[in-house]
Design an enzyme around this catalytic site. Structure first.
Site, PDB file in Angstrom:
ATOM      1  N   VAL A   1      42.067  43.307  33.070  1.00 47.10           N
ATOM      2  CA  VAL A   1      42.735  43.960  32.214  1.00 47.10           C
ATOM      3  C   VAL A   1      42.154  44.746  31.376  1.00 47.10           C
ATOM      4  CG1 VAL A   1      43.441  42.538  30.503  1.00 47.10           C
ATOM      5  CG2 VAL A   1      45.657  44.424  31.178  1.00 47.10           C
TER       6      VAL A   1
ATOM      7  N   ALA B   1      39.130  34.594  32.885  1.00 52.08           N
ATOM      8  CA  ALA B   1      40.564  34.973  33.252  1.00 52.08           C
ATOM      9  C   ALA B   1      39.792  37.117  33.318  1.00 52.08           C
ATOM     10  CB  ALA B   1      41.416  35.154  32.567  1.00 52.08           C
ATOM     11  N   ASP B   2      40.990  37.796  34.292  1.00 54.35           N
ATOM     12  CA  ASP B   2      40.341  38.327  34.097  1.00 54.35           C
ATOM     13  C   ASP B   2      42.040  39.663  33.905  1.00 54.35           C
ATOM     14  OD1 ASP B   2      38.180  37.511  36.583  1.00 54.35           O
ATOM     15  OD2 ASP B   2      38.026  39.876  35.858  1.00 54.35           O
ATOM     16  N   ARG B   3      42.859  38.535  34.291  1.00 55.90           N
ATOM     17  CA  ARG B   3      44.065  39.121  33.397  1.00 55.90           C
ATOM     18  C   ARG B   3      45.565  38.066  33.409  1.00 55.90           C
ATOM     19  NH1 ARG B   3      46.785  45.046  34.600  1.00 55.90           N
ATOM     20  NH2 ARG B   3      45.071  45.766  35.480  1.00 55.90           N
TER      21      ARG B   3
ATOM     22  N   ALA C   1      44.755  35.404  36.684  1.00 61.79           N
ATOM     23  CA  ALA C   1      44.169  36.062  37.750  1.00 61.79           C
ATOM     24  C   ALA C   1      42.736  36.131  36.976  1.00 61.79           C
ATOM     25  CB  ALA C   1      44.450  38.103  38.280  1.00 61.79           C
TER      26      ALA C   1
END
Ligand code: MRU
Length: 361
Positions: free
Chosen positions: A99, A250-252, A260
């Site tokens: 995000v 974390a990516d989101r 995620a």
């Protein structure tokens, strides 16, 4: 704050941006120029640069560079605003799961109008916009250092009976995935600096080997004591060795704390729960997406099959094999002990409330 010994994914000075080509690591350390938003889009999409915070900073700075060199083509502030908005909307299509690029784009778009209310001179407007974009560099580095401090403190306080801790991590979340220092790897760096680290265990991170290519490179470079494992060894590791915490990036992160991150994170969280090992996410608040309520709403990127069936262009699977290659998975909030941010460590179920109150300040 960044010294010359630090690995740098991103090199920037006004009008000039280059990135360390992570596809060439660890064999070659080559910086490639990023002269435009289009260059950045391609570098992000092909993963010459990767890691959620580094993606966002690279994207934003590519726009700063393009804006700097194309100032003469604009005749109104409105045309600058349109150009910036279009380029940001293009950048967010480069990779879908993280995000941070979207969050960064929104931060800049939200600044376009207020800036024009206080600055009506066209070249000053462009200059102030570039300065605003450049602040992403310092902010990411400062956030990472704060994450490192909070994370190291929380993990040490949880383990007062052991001075030296074994930590397991996954993927690459270090200097190469950020502007510098890192998130989960920043926590490990901080534990090492505090003399609280015994060993950093890390997975090779199949299929694209961010662990063996990149985390290994960083840990060797920084002389941090470590042991690499194959992803499939995590269960045995937790069963046979004292592992004091698992820390990943974390990516989101969604409003309920679902996270995620690199494919393989979910299975580590399940294993950690089974072995009663605390499982932490380390991420700046720019990775938190309150617009999504749960992880079910996150789009998981599918990567090309060749990233799974070959290594350095050499086939490692039978010709013609069909594969499934999701790049990320979702770890449900109930498997997460805490989310380490630059503002402190939050339990998943308090994340939304804490963040909303921080954003009001
Ligand atoms: O596909 P990648 O290499 O971009 O995936 C990276 C990760 O999953 C990282 O854990 C995440 O972006 C956090 S990096 C500080």
């Amino acid at each position: 704050m960044q010294d010359d010994q630090t690995l740098k994914a991103i090199r920037y000075q006004r009008g000039s941006l280059s990135i360390l080509d992570q596809l060439k690591l660890p064999d070659q350390s080559i910086y490639i120029p990023i002269n435009s938003v289009d260059d950045a889009w391609k570098a992000i999409h092909t993963m010459s640069i990767r890691g959620a915070p580094a993606i966002a900073v690279c994207g934003v700075l590519s726009l700063a560079v393009e804006l700097y060199h194309s100032q003469s083509k604009f005749d109104t502030i409105a045309s600058v605003q349109q150009f910036v908005t279009d380029q940001l909307n293009y950048l967010i299509t480069s990779r879908p799961t993280a995000v941070n690029m979207t969050e960064g784009a929104q931060t800049i778009i939200d600044y376009l109008i207020p800036l024009s209310n206080k600055q009506q001179d066209l070249s000053q407007y462009i200059n102030e916009l570039i300065v605003f974009m450049e602040q992403f560099l310092e902010r990411d580095l400062a956030d990472n250092h704060a994450i490192g401090q909070y994370g190291a403190k929380a993990i040490s306080e949880n383990n007062t009976s052991h001075k030296k801790l074994n930590i397991l991590t996954h993927c690459n979340t270090g200097s190469l995935a950020t502007v510098g220092f890192g998130t989960a790897l920043g926590v490990i760096r901080q534990l090492q600096a505090n003399d609280n680290l015994e060993l950093a265990y890390f997975t090779e991170t199949r299929p694209y080997n961010q662990g063996s290519r990149l985390t290994a490179y960083e840990l060797v470079h920084d002389r941090i004591p470590h042991t690499m494992i194959c992803d499939s060894m995590a269960g045995l590791l937790m069963r046979t060795q004292p592992i004091h915490a698992v820390v990943v990036g974390a990516d989101r992160v969604t409003a309920n704390g679902d996270t995620a991150n690199k494919i393989g994170t979910y299975q580590l969280a399940i294993l950690a729960k089974h072995h009663k090992i605390p499982f932490y996410i380390a991420a700046p608040t720019t990775s938190i997406d309150l617009n999504k309520k749960t992880g079910d709403e996150i789009v998981i990127e599918q990567r090309p099959s060749k990233e799974m069936t070959s290594i350095k262009g050499v086939n490692i699977a039978a010709e013609g094999v069909q594969v499934w290659n999701p790049s990320f998975d979702i770890t449900p909030a109930n498997l997460i002990t805490g989310i380490i941010t630059e503002h402190g460590v939050f339990k998943p179920d308090e994340l939304e409330e804490k963040l909303l109150s921080l954003r009001k300040k």
